[in-house]
Structures are given as C-alpha cells and as structure tokens.
Design an enzyme around this catalytic site. Structure first.
Site, PDB file in Angstrom:
ATOM      1  N   SER A  75      12.121   7.730 -18.559  1.00 20.05           N
ATOM      2  CA  SER A  75      11.998   6.878 -17.372  1.00 20.05           C
ATOM      3  C   SER A  75      13.363   6.450 -16.841  1.00 20.05           C
ATOM      4  O   SER A  75      14.162   7.279 -16.424  1.00 20.05           O
ATOM      5  CB  SER A  75      11.116   5.679 -17.706  1.00 20.05           C
ATOM      6  OG  SER A  75      10.732   4.981 -16.547  1.00 20.05           O
ATOM      7  N   ASP A  82       8.296   6.936 -11.272  1.00 17.29           N
ATOM      8  CA  ASP A  82       7.079   6.123 -11.316  1.00 17.29           C
ATOM      9  C   ASP A  82       7.352   4.686 -10.881  1.00 17.29           C
ATOM     10  O   ASP A  82       6.442   3.861 -10.853  1.00 17.29           O
ATOM     11  CB  ASP A  82       6.414   6.167 -12.692  1.00 17.29           C
ATOM     12  CG  ASP A  82       7.238   5.502 -13.792  1.00 17.29           C
ATOM     13  OD1 ASP A  82       8.421   5.187 -13.550  1.00 17.29           O
ATOM     14  OD2 ASP A  82       6.693   5.309 -14.894  1.00 17.29           O
ATOM     15  N   ASP A  87      13.337   5.804  -9.898  1.00 17.73           N
ATOM     16  CA  ASP A  87      13.976   5.946 -11.207  1.00 17.73           C
ATOM     17  C   ASP A  87      13.852   7.395 -11.657  1.00 17.73           C
ATOM     18  O   ASP A  87      13.389   8.255 -10.908  1.00 17.73           O
ATOM     19  CB  ASP A  87      13.402   4.962 -12.226  1.00 17.73           C
ATOM     20  CG  ASP A  87      11.971   5.282 -12.624  1.00 17.73           C
ATOM     21  OD1 ASP A  87      11.290   6.005 -11.875  1.00 17.73           O
ATOM     22  OD2 ASP A  87      11.526   4.812 -13.688  1.00 17.73           O
ATOM     23  N   ASP A 129      11.988   9.221 -13.519  1.00 22.42           N
ATOM     24  CA  ASP A 129      10.735   9.976 -13.468  1.00 22.42           C
ATOM     25  C   ASP A 129       9.875   9.577 -12.272  1.00 22.42           C
ATOM     26  O   ASP A 129       8.733  10.009 -12.154  1.00 22.42           O
ATOM     27  CB  ASP A 129       9.953   9.842 -14.775  1.00 22.42           C
ATOM     28  CG  ASP A 129       9.423   8.437 -15.015  1.00 22.42           C
ATOM     29  OD1 ASP A 129      10.009   7.480 -14.489  1.00 22.42           O
ATOM     30  OD2 ASP A 129       8.420   8.300 -15.736  1.00 22.42           O
TER      31      ASP A 129
END
Length: 447
Positions: free
Chosen positions: A101, A246, A242, A244
C-alpha cells in the site's frame, strides 16, 4: 486465537524479512486449499504494484497455487480495487494483491479477496493461518492435476471502462486541468489514461516506477510535490493516489490538501441531494474529525464510527445497509460500485460535483472547519509500551486535561510496529501539549 500473520490489511512486512518467497509459497498453498470448493477447475487472479520485490512474491505465489491444483491469472501492476473487481468479473475463486500500500519499496504484503471481491473475514484468515502452520505434503495436487499460469491482456481497459461507468454518460471532464500523482505505483498507466478519455487536460506525475521509488516523496502520503505542481501548472485540481491506489487525497487549485473527511462530506451531501444514499448516514472510523460529525448532523445524516481499517468500515456498511464510508486517510468505499476502497473512483465522484457546480475546488471541497487534530507516531521494537506505568499515567493525565473538550485515541498500528497517538480538541495548544507528553512517555518506554 490471535492472528500470527494477518494484520488489519492482509500480511505485510519487510521484503525478505517477514515477506519471504517461502512464506509466499505457503500462503499460495494454504489459500488455494481453503478456496477449493466443489469439483470445478479453480483459479486465482494475482495483481501487484510496482515495488521490486513484487516479482519474487508473485512467482512464489504462482508456485504455491499451482502446486495445489489452482490455475493462476496474472494481471501485472494494477490498482487493488481493480484486482478485486477482476476477481469477481472473471469468476475467480480468489484474488491476490501483492502490495504494501502506502509503505516504501522495502516492504511488501499480500492482500486476499474472496470470489465476490471482498476482503476475507477474520474467520477465513484464521483458517488460512492454521493451514500455514500445518504440513500439507499429502494435499498437493497429483502431477496431472497441477495448475497452469497465464498472463491476461486487456485488463487495463476493463478497469478504465469500469471507472468511467461510475459517472453519468453525459458528464465530461472537459475544461478541467487535472494533475494526478500515481505514486510511481500500480495506477501509473490506467488512471492518467482514464482521465484523458473523460476529457480532462491531464498532467501526470509519479508515473515512472523503477521498483524503488513507489511512494517516495510522492503520492497520497507526501502530497507536497502535487501541491507544487498544481500551483505551477495553474491546475484546477490535484489527485494523489497511494502505491496500490486504494486511497486518495485531493489538492485544490491553491495547493491546499483535501483529506478523506472532506471528501466524505462532499460525496455525502451530493448523494443526499440526489437521493443516492441508501441510508441517512455514512460510516467512518474513530480517526475521523469531530468536525465531519457535526457537519453531517447539520445535514440530517448520522456518522457511524468503527475501529481503524477499511475492512471494518466495509463490514459496518454491509451489516448496516450503508453505501458510503471511508477513512480520513483517503480510503473511500462506494459500495454501489466497488467492494473495497477505490481512490480513483472516489476522486471521480468529487470531480462530478465540481463540474456540476462550476465552482472552484477550494469552495466545493471545504464543507466544514476541522477541529485541531494532532497525530504522531512512535516506532517501537516490540513489547508492550502501552502497558508501561508512566505511559498509562500520561494518558490518564491527558484525558483529565482535555476534560470533555477533546478526545484522545492511542492505538497500535495493525500494519507496522508503530503506536499512533491522536489528540483532538478546540484548543490546539492544549492538544499539542497533551500529545507531546504522551509521545515522550512512549518514546522512553519503547527505547
């Protein structure tokens, strides 16, 4: 039973520290066995972000899944919400996102999704943990039943079309100059392309991943570069994702950061006016600012709070029938569209409000004045610093000093060895002093 491997967002740790090829292989085998239900041919979708260790983890997991007879569909670098969406649309039994992440490249992690694209429940994660610690030699597939692996083409276009469909067909982003920071991460190809197809004048940054620069001085956790670029390009808005994708943070035309609480306020009010809220309220975590709660109350909307973690927000949304929820950090869940936080789709909902209102982002995205909120992190090497008597005393004294005019929230991170200390109240100087006192005590206890 306490969890040995899984935290609040899958398994996460230092690459070749906790996250080794051996562990990834075992997770593939354990998850593959846990999700082989029925006699049909089973398959898993695997995506990843752009960090260097992604290759190592990906290939180890392929070996794990195929060794227990599960076919693997590899989609390469893709946003976490895209992997969740593809898991469901491709009728897979399981989805995997290899990502840490918002962490830097040294870390990596494994997020798992069930066949409907939702993150796994605590019970299923515990089942997988049990399998991780059991010998499974006798449960490996026979030679003729081993799984196959293949790379899937065209997945970028699938996600782009999915994201575009969350906006009305007659709504274009024509006339908007948008700077988008993809954090040198998973969204570096799909999001700039989608914005361009929607008509925006796109200025992409953070779109040159090299395996090492994911989240480094860029993205939603470091929006300074985005703020500077927005002012330099005289853009209407900046979008920071960010690693990834999400989570999302926005920047207005003046370069000021717009956090997840303000985004929730914008979407909640817009959806209420359009009759799109499934219930008169939204879900957020204990970290969300009291200012958001007061704003929503003025709109006739409730704020239901959960522990920190988007999985807990989603669980409350599903059980309570809510279709909007999120976190101050920028995880925004729109359950009409997605099964997990989707930073880009959330940004699109705000862009829709901006286009319809024809007002500057600084006006659209400032719905309330947040109470002063101080958040500091204390890194530790293990143990239980929160059990230290001096720390307990500092916390107790702090609560007395705030005396009903603020609140304290002290918790251990579920994803890294950090204790987070948050103070909130109307007197900023008092809140800062209370937080600093607790942080000092924690620092001594953790030394």
């Amino acid at each position: 039973m306490s969890r040995k491997y899984f935290g609040t967002d899958g398994i996460r740790g230092r690459a070749n520290g906790l996250i080794t090829p051996e562990l990834a292989l075992k997770v593939g085998q354990a998850a593959g066995l846990a999700f082989q239900r029925g006699d049909h041919r089973h398959r898993v979708v695997i995506g990843k972000d752009t960090r260097l260790s992604g290759y190592m983890i990906e290939y180890a997991m392929v070996a794990g899944f195929t060794s227990v007879g599960m076919d693997v569909l590899l989609v390469g670098p893709m946003p976490t919400p895209a992997v969740a969406m593809l898991t469901k649309s491709m009728r897979a039994d399981l989805g995997v996102m290899i990502s840490a992440s918002h962490n830097l490249f040294e870390d990596n992690g494994i997020k798992l999704f069930g066949p409907q694209g939702f993150k796994l429940s605590d019970d299923v994660e515990k089942q997988i943990e049990q399998l991780l610690d059991e010998p499974i030699d006798k449960r490996l597939a026979q030679s003729a039943s081993l799984g196959r692996a293949r790379r899937i083409d065209g997945v970028h276009d699938r996600y782009i079309e999915f994201a575009k469909r969350t906006l009305p067909r007659d709504l274009s982003l024509d006339g908007l100059r948008v700077v988008v920071d993809c954090a040198n991460g998973a969204a570096y190809k799909v999001v700039p392309e989608a914005l361009w197809e929607l008509g925006a004048d796109v200025v992409p940054i953070g779109v040159e991943p090299d395996g090492f620069n994911i989240n480094k001085d860029c993205g939603s956790t470091s929006p300074e570069a985005l703020s500077k670029k927005v002012r330099e390009m005289r853009a209407d808005i900046g979008i920071a994702l960010d690693g990834d994708a999400d989570r999302v943070i926005l920047v207005d035309e003046r370069g000021h950061v717009v956090d997840g609480d303000q985004l929730l306020a914008v979407i909640a009010q817009s959806w209420k006016e359009d009759g799109r809220l499934s219930r008169p309220g939204i879900v957020a975590t204990v970290m969300s600012n009291l200012g958001l709660e007061r704003f929503l109350k003025g709109q006739g909307l409730d704020l239901v709070r959960t522990p920190v973690g988007d999985r807990y927000v989603l669980e409350q949304m599903l059980s309570g029938g809510y279709n909007l929820g999120g976190e101050q950090s920028g995880h925004i869940i729109l359950s009409d569209y997605a099964t997990t936080g989707d930073g880009f789709v959330a940004a699109l909902q705000v862009l829709a409000v901006v286009q319809k209102s024809r007002r500057p982002v600084s006006e659209v995205c400032h719905r309330f004045d947040p109470l002063p909120q101080i958040l500091k992190n204390v890194r530790h090497k293990g143990g239980k610093p929160l059990d230290d008597s001096d720390v307990k005393s500092a916390i107790s004294d702090g609560e007395k000093r705030l005396n009903g005019h603020g609140r304290l929230l002290i918790r251990s991170s579920g994803t890294e060895p950090v204790i987070r200390v948050m103070g909130e109240g109307e007197d900023r100087i008092l809140v800062e002093d209370v937080v600093d006192t607790i942080v000092s005590a924690l620092g001594q206890a953790a030394a």
